[in-house]
Design a protein around this motif. Structure first.
Motif, mmCIF file in Angstrom:
data_model
loop_
_atom_site.group_PDB
_atom_site.id
_atom_site.type_symbol
_atom_site.label_atom_id
_atom_site.label_comp_id
_atom_site.label_asym_id
_atom_site.label_seq_id
_atom_site.Cartn_x
_atom_site.Cartn_y
_atom_site.Cartn_z
ATOM 1 N N THR A 1 0.830 -1.212 0.000
ATOM 2 C CA THR A 1 0.000 0.000 0.000
ATOM 3 C C THR A 1 0.866 1.264 0.000
ATOM 4 O OG1 THR A 1 -1.769 -1.108 1.209
ATOM 5 C CG2 THR A 1 -1.762 1.296 1.252
ATOM 6 N N ARG A 2 0.531 2.209 -0.859
ATOM 7 C CA ARG A 2 1.157 3.529 -0.831
ATOM 8 C C ARG A 2 0.253 4.441 -0.018
ATOM 9 N NH1 ARG A 2 2.470 6.725 -6.338
ATOM 10 N NH2 ARG A 2 0.196 6.981 -6.332
ATOM 11 N N TRP A 3 0.696 4.759 1.184
ATOM 12 C CA TRP A 3 -0.156 5.476 2.125
ATOM 13 C C TRP A 3 -0.144 6.971 1.838
ATOM 14 C CZ3 TRP A 3 -3.264 2.557 4.873
ATOM 15 C CH2 TRP A 3 -2.906 1.233 5.109
ATOM 16 N N PRO A 4 -1.279 7.651 1.977
ATOM 17 C CA PRO A 4 -1.342 9.100 1.729
ATOM 18 C C PRO A 4 -0.744 9.884 2.889
ATOM 19 C CG PRO A 4 -3.472 8.326 2.490
ATOM 20 C CD PRO A 4 -2.605 7.099 2.349
ATOM 21 N N ASP A 5 -0.364 11.112 2.597
ATOM 22 C CA ASP A 5 0.050 12.007 3.684
ATOM 23 C C ASP A 5 -1.197 12.544 4.377
ATOM 24 O OD1 ASP A 5 0.270 15.364 2.518
ATOM 25 O OD2 ASP A 5 -0.834 13.729 1.577
ATOM 26 N N GLU A 6 -1.002 13.241 5.480
ATOM 27 C CA GLU A 6 -2.137 13.840 6.188
ATOM 28 C C GLU A 6 -1.682 15.073 6.945
ATOM 29 O OE1 GLU A 6 -3.764 11.278 9.207
ATOM 30 O OE2 GLU A 6 -1.800 10.489 9.728
ATOM 31 N N LEU A 7 -2.628 15.942 7.242
ATOM 32 C CA LEU A 7 -2.344 17.154 8.007
ATOM 33 C C LEU A 7 -2.218 16.817 9.489
ATOM 34 C CD1 LEU A 7 -4.863 19.601 6.297
ATOM 35 C CD2 LEU A 7 -2.381 19.492 5.943
ATOM 36 N N PRO A 8 -1.371 17.497 10.208
ATOM 37 C CA PRO A 8 -1.244 17.222 11.647
ATOM 38 C C PRO A 8 -2.418 17.794 12.430
ATOM 39 C CG PRO A 8 0.206 19.035 11.016
ATOM 40 C CD PRO A 8 -0.391 18.508 9.741
ATOM 41 N N GLY A 9 -2.855 17.045 13.430
ATOM 42 C CA GLY A 9 -3.820 17.564 14.393
ATOM 43 C C GLY A 9 -5.255 17.663 13.923
ATOM 44 N N VAL A 10 -5.631 17.036 12.796
ATOM 45 C CA VAL A 10 -7.006 17.176 12.301
ATOM 46 C C VAL A 10 -7.886 15.990 12.685
ATOM 47 C CG1 VAL A 10 -6.299 18.662 10.391
ATOM 48 C CG2 VAL A 10 -6.442 16.175 10.039
ATOM 49 N N GLY A 11 -7.289 14.924 13.227
ATOM 50 C CA GLY A 11 -8.087 13.785 13.658
ATOM 51 C C GLY A 11 -8.872 13.171 12.514
ATOM 52 N N TRP A 12 -10.176 12.916 12.787
ATOM 53 C CA TRP A 12 -11.060 12.302 11.800
ATOM 54 C C TRP A 12 -11.808 13.336 10.959
ATOM 55 C CZ3 TRP A 12 -12.234 6.961 11.119
ATOM 56 C CH2 TRP A 12 -11.527 6.098 11.969
ATOM 57 N N SER A 13 -11.550 14.617 11.176
ATOM 58 C CA SER A 13 -12.359 15.649 10.514
ATOM 59 C C SER A 13 -12.126 15.713 9.003
ATOM 60 C CB SER A 13 -12.092 17.021 11.144
ATOM 61 O OG SER A 13 -10.733 17.408 10.952
ATOM 62 N N TYR A 14 -11.011 15.198 8.525
ATOM 63 C CA TYR A 14 -10.741 15.158 7.083
ATOM 64 C C TYR A 14 -10.952 13.758 6.499
ATOM 65 C CZ TYR A 14 -8.796 19.894 6.770
ATOM 66 O OH TYR A 14 -8.638 21.256 6.752
ATOM 67 N N GLY A 15 -11.361 12.826 7.340
ATOM 68 C CA GLY A 15 -11.509 11.443 6.915
ATOM 69 C C GLY A 15 -10.716 10.531 7.826
ATOM 70 N N VAL A 16 -10.497 9.312 7.382
ATOM 71 C CA VAL A 16 -9.806 8.318 8.208
ATOM 72 C C VAL A 16 -8.337 8.702 8.355
ATOM 73 C CG1 VAL A 16 -9.169 5.882 8.433
ATOM 74 C CG2 VAL A 16 -11.363 6.515 7.404
ATOM 75 N N PRO A 17 -7.837 8.851 9.590
ATOM 76 C CA PRO A 17 -6.419 9.182 9.777
ATOM 77 C C PRO A 17 -5.516 8.079 9.231
ATOM 78 C CG PRO A 17 -7.659 9.547 11.812
ATOM 79 C CD PRO A 17 -8.560 8.802 10.874
ATOM 80 N N ALA A 18 -4.433 8.469 8.584
ATOM 81 C CA ALA A 18 -3.553 7.493 7.948
ATOM 82 C C ALA A 18 -2.920 6.556 8.969
ATOM 83 C CB ALA A 18 -2.463 8.217 7.146
ATOM 84 N N ASN A 19 -2.531 7.076 10.129
ATOM 85 C CA ASN A 19 -1.888 6.200 11.118
ATOM 86 C C ASN A 19 -2.867 5.161 11.653
ATOM 87 O OD1 ASN A 19 -3.413 8.009 12.587
ATOM 88 N ND2 ASN A 19 -1.869 8.322 14.201
#
Length: 419
Positions: free
Chosen positions: A29-47
């Motif tokens: 899997t090529r995992w997407p990046d994500e913004l810090p500190g946004v939790g679930w508000s942008y969707g499923v957290p990558a970690n």
């Protein structure tokens, strides 16, 4: 295409090469990046998705889940040109009432695993043998082991017609219908199509789409108005807009990436489970959740299951004929429930069933048996088990401690009364 009425035994048997392919795809899997500190508000957290995918690959056991599900008698038949897969579990009680259970999206027959026993053999689970059901649990065409649909037109009404034919083929003349999510539309529709056969309906996850008629908003409580507002909440309903407009485009990602399929489904488990729980697995057994995701992956039904929204969206908010079939819905205190009493009351005879516990997973919203598997069988019995003398749907009986502890029936004046 001419249907054959043959009913054929079926067993789940995923080839080992498919399991190996899943492991390889998860590892690559090529995992997407994500913004810090946004939790679930942008969707499923990558970690979080990484941790869950790692457990899917290294800790989850599909073979064990497959064996458990294969313990239930399963069959396939062809209806209206489409393969239909279903569980058919008969009760040991000779007077059991047949009951057809219908899942929704992103559900499957796996969500019924923990409730089939209490429904078919209540005596073995501390209940009353008179409350037993013969259970029929089909996979909606386009979902799971029914396989992809092969033509347009498979909307919710057509599924209900297929269910009427299925129950006829099984020799059931009088039966109840229960459904969540899409099943909460299919089951009442079945009651309208076959009122001489359906003795009662129980739904979780909604009573239909509001039409905008002001009468639907009369006498609603603030909590009910809040739940109604969810229909206009684009942040919560974006998935439905995508699936009802461009399901094929979405499917390229879901069919090729198990991590994508996992994230697309687990986000709904986060939103539709107990709001007091931080993560989906805090409210729903993680292995049961992954069994559900695995069924979508192995049967390659991401595209066809999403098409149900495309086929059905033309009926959202449409008016329907009033149904006199007694219809029960859970009166949950959970604020996330999409159940809309105002819309439902305009279309069917309602009786509310209350519980002292939050019913997010098996009451206020979506899949029926995943969260509190003991509650759905009780509520289904309350509305659907015929009285032995009158053959009318009976009211809850106070002499049952189990019922008294967990459920209350809410009797209101017409149109909420069922008599």
């Amino acid at each position: 295409m001419t249907d054959t009425t043959d009913i054929r035994p079926f067993r789940m048997q995923i080839d080992q090469s498919r399991l190996d392919d899943l492991d390889n795809r998860l590892a690559a899997t090529r995992w997407p990046d994500e913004l810090p500190g946004v939790g679930w508000s942008y969707g499923v957290p990558a970690n979080y998705a990484r941790r869950l995918a790692d457990y899917w690959q290294t800790g989850y056991d599909w073979r064990e889940a497959e064996s458990r599900l294969n313990a239930f008698p399963q069959f396939t038949t062809q209806i209206d040109g489409q393969n239909v897969h279903f569980l058919h579990v008969r009760s040991p009680e000779p007077g059991a009432l047949p009951l057809i259970l219908t899942h929704g999206w992103p559900g499957s027959i796996a969500e019924f695993e923990k409730i089939i026993g209490p429904l078919t053999d209540p005596a073995a689970h501390g209940g009353d043998p008179a409350d037993a059901f013969h259970v029929v649990a089909p996979s909606i065409p386009g979902f799971g082991f029914s396989g992809p649909t092969t033509e347009t037109g498979w909307d919710l009404d057509r599924v209900a017609r297929a269910w009427a034919e299925l129950m006829h083929r099984l020799g059931y003349d009088r039966y109840g219908a229960q459904g969540g999510d899409s099943g909460s539309v299919i089951s009442p529709t079945l009651g309208r199509l076959a009122p001489e056969h359906v003795v009662g309906v129980h739904v979780n996850g909604g009573l239909g789409f509001p039409t905008g008629d002001p009468a639907e908003f009369e006498n609603l409580t603030p909590a009910e108005l809040g739940r109604l507002a969810q229909y206009q909440d684009m942040d919560r309903s974006g998935y439905a807009i995508i699936q009802s407009t461009r399901p094929q485009t979405l499917a390229f990602g879901l069919e090729d990436s198990p991590a994508g399929q996992l994230a697309w489904i687990v986000e709904k488990f986060k939103e539709w489970t107990d709001p007091a729980r931080e993560l989906p697995e805090d409210a729903v057994d993680i292995d049961q959740l992954l069994t559900n995701v695995s069924i979508y992956w192995f049967t390659e039904t991401a595209a066809s299951s999403a098409r149900l929204y495309k086929e059905g969206q033309k009926g959202w908010g449409a008016t329907v004929d009033y149904s006199a079939i007694p219809t029960a819905w859970p009166c949950s205190r959970a604020t996330g429930s999409s159940t809309h009493r105002g819309a439902g009351a305009q279309r069917r005879a309602l009786v509310g069933v209350r519980s002292r516990r939050p019913l997010r997973r098996d009451g206020g919203a979506r899949p029926a048996g995943a969260g509190h598997p003991g509650l759905l069988p009780i509520r289904a019995r309350l509305v659907m088990v015929p009285h032995p003398v009158t053959d009318r749907v009976r009211r809850p009986r106070s002499r049952s401690p189990l019922r008294a502890a967990r459920c209350r029936a809410s009797r209101r004046a017409h149109p909420f009364a069922t008599s």
